[in-house]
Design an enzyme around this catalytic site. Structure first.
Site, PDB file in Angstrom:
ATOM      1  N   GLU A 263       3.103 -10.000  32.516  1.00  0.00           N
ATOM      2  CA  GLU A 263       1.966 -10.032  31.598  1.00  0.00           C
ATOM      3  C   GLU A 263       2.269  -9.007  30.518  1.00  0.00           C
ATOM      4  OE1 GLU A 263      -1.736  -7.888  30.757  1.00  0.00           O
ATOM      5  OE2 GLU A 263      -2.082  -8.626  32.795  1.00  0.00           O
ATOM      6  N   CYS A 300      -5.808  -5.021  28.979  1.00  0.00           N
ATOM      7  CA  CYS A 300      -5.023  -6.139  28.457  1.00  0.00           C
ATOM      8  C   CYS A 300      -5.918  -7.229  27.883  1.00  0.00           C
ATOM      9  CB  CYS A 300      -4.128  -6.712  29.554  1.00  0.00           C
ATOM     10  SG  CYS A 300      -4.936  -6.903  31.146  1.00  0.00           S
TER      11      CYS A 300
END
Length: 502
Positions: A263, A300
């Site tokens: 990610e 994030c």
């Protein structure tokens, strides 16, 4: 409980040190020394993981579930010490660490329950048809099986939920895969105390000693050695686009390439549609800035890009600036992250007009808001790059078609959000096919910060949000990353995995 880091690695059930060392750089409190990892230590940990796989990969689901529950229990037994070292190293407030600890233990127990149910095995059985013409059919049974040792990289922004015993580790252990963790140097003590909890759970449940290993590492060479080790079968990573892409390329260049579940980055666009903006502009502005500055913007899923119609932008940006005018400085996770945030803000400022700009000091940061047009945004790649921190970019459009064109031009994202009212359904319908292709999670009338850990969650998306758009790092579907389907043809029950017998 009083606790001081020993500064060692956990390899094959033993705490080992020696060699080079590095010191932590806490936001407050004492610094500590830690042994620095090496290629030799990586090799020893991977060898131990491979040896343990011959046992751990064939353990009963109930035994692995009990192991995951035991890890959660051992983490809770160290709750006060984890909070103490975690707040010192990261600067995060106690309440945040306490909540993240609950998320960490919760997802461990969630995976324990998930494997007890057994649905993830995707068991299929096509019975033999010996009399079928023109050819008989054999007996065929399919089941998902663990792939082998998995490498996990601790994340800077989640010292618990995405690090030593975080979602990657929990899902890999649930699948039956031993794990070798490279601890993050921004919070080495926090990583170590959680590794101690996992070690205690291994001993309490009788799991193989090499089922879990932990290596401190402050140099890139340690991570490179780990992803290139021939016994590692997959990698779980949460971090920067630059670092993740470098590791991804190493995985792809191996003689036997392996999957890299990374990610990497996302600006999480939010589209404020006209009717919603007309009805509640000030409220949307306040809610956006609250999400934008949560945890100093170090999530994030931080909503760094907001798109709206130009004719309504002045009132919106004024309300957002007012909401942030008195925002205090917030401590960032490391001095390096704080410096990168200021560099990112300066980069954005060369292409967009500042609505609200503050310079933080040292390890601290204050929020900033910038504004540009869709035309300028599309002409500058720099404006579409993630700035890790409490920075928001407002992009104005002159028409629905221009908004749709901007959406089509975006890179892959973790999330995409629609702020809409009933009168916006037509435009939302036009946007939906685009947003579905661009993001792993699409929201309406909410904000992307805050990721629910559950069966239906998807935390991933097209590149560069993640390196594998078919996977998620949050939720029970995360276990699929560390499994592979195996078909058994005409095997007697005695040779089948226990979950396929009968």
């Amino acid at each position: 409980m009083d606790w001081t880091p020993q500064g060692k690695h956990l390899i094959a059930g033993e705490w080992v040190g020696g060699g080079a060392t590095f010191r932590s750089a806490p936001a407050h409190g004492p610094a500590h020394g830690f042994a620095s990892g090496s290629a030799d230590l990586v090799d020893r940990a991977c060898e131990a993981a491979e040896e343990s796989f011959w046992t751990y990969g064939w353990t009963a689901r109930e035994d692995r579930a009990a192991f995951l529950d035991a890890i959660a229990d051992e983490i809770e037994a160290r709750a006060e010490a984890i909070t103490a070292i975690g707040t010192q190293e990261t600067g995060l407030p106690e309440a945040r660490l306490q909540g993240e600890r609950g998320r960490t233990t919760g997802q461990l127990r969630m995976f324990a329950d998930h494997i007890r149910k057994g649905d993830y095995l995707d068991r299929r059985h096509d019975k033999a048809l010996p009399d079928r013409q023109p050819l008989p059919r054999p007996d065929l049974r399919l089941i998902q099986r663990p792939i082998g040792p998995v490498a996990v990289f601790g994340a800077s922004n989640f010292p618990l939920a995405f690090s030593t015993a975080g979602g990657d580790t929990a899902s890999a252990l649930a699948a039956g895969c031993p794990v070798v963790v490279k601890g993050h140097p921004a919070h080495p003590g926090t990583g170590e105390i959680v590794a101690e909890a996992i070690h205690a759970a291994i001993r309490a449940t009788g799991m193989p000693a090499g089922s879990f290993g932990f290596i401190h590492g402050d140099r890139h060479e340690v991570g490179a050695a780990l992803v290139q080790h021939p016994l590692i079968r997959a990698v779980g990573f949460t971090g920067s686009l630059r670092g993740g892409r470098a590791l991804y390329d190493l995985c792809a260049a191996r003689p036997e390439p392996i999957p890299f579940f990374g990610e990497l980055g996302s600006i999480n666009p939010c589209f404020v549609l006209p009717h919603a903006l007309a009805a509640r502009s000030a409220q949307i502005a306040r809610d956006w800035t609250a999400s934008l500055t949560m945890g100093a913007g170090q999530f994030c899923t931080n909503p760094g890009l907001l798109v709206l119609r130009a004719e309504d932008a002045d009132a919106f940006t004024a309300a957002a600036a007012e909401a942030l005018a008195g925002a205090p400085e917030q401590v960032m996770l490391t001095e390096g992250i704080a410096a990168a945030y200021r560099e990112g803000a300066a980069r954005i400022g060369t292409h967009a007009a500042a609505v609200l700009h503050h310079d933080g000091r040292g390890r601290n940061a204050r929020p900033g808001i910038y504004r540009t047009s869709a035309r300028d945004f599309l002409q500058s790649h720099a404006l579409g790059e993630e700035v890790f921190g409490p920075l928001g970019l407002v992009v104005t459009t002159t028409s629905d078609d221009e908004m749709l064109g901007l959406a089509r031009a975006l890179d892959g994202q973790l999330t995409a959000t629609l702020q809409m009212d009933a009168g916006d359904v037509g435009l939302a319908r036009r946007l939906m096919p685009v947003l579905e292709r661009k993001a792993g999670r699409v929201l309406a009338n909410g904000w992307p910060t805050g990721v629910e850990v559950c069966d239906a969650m998807v935390h991933g998306g097209p590149y560069p949000a993640s390196t594998n758009f078919g996977a998620t790092s949050v939720g029970t579907l995360a276990i699929r990353r560390f499994l592979r389907p195996v078909c058994f043809q005409n095997l007697p029950d005695a040779l089948l995995p226990e979950d396929l017998r009968g």
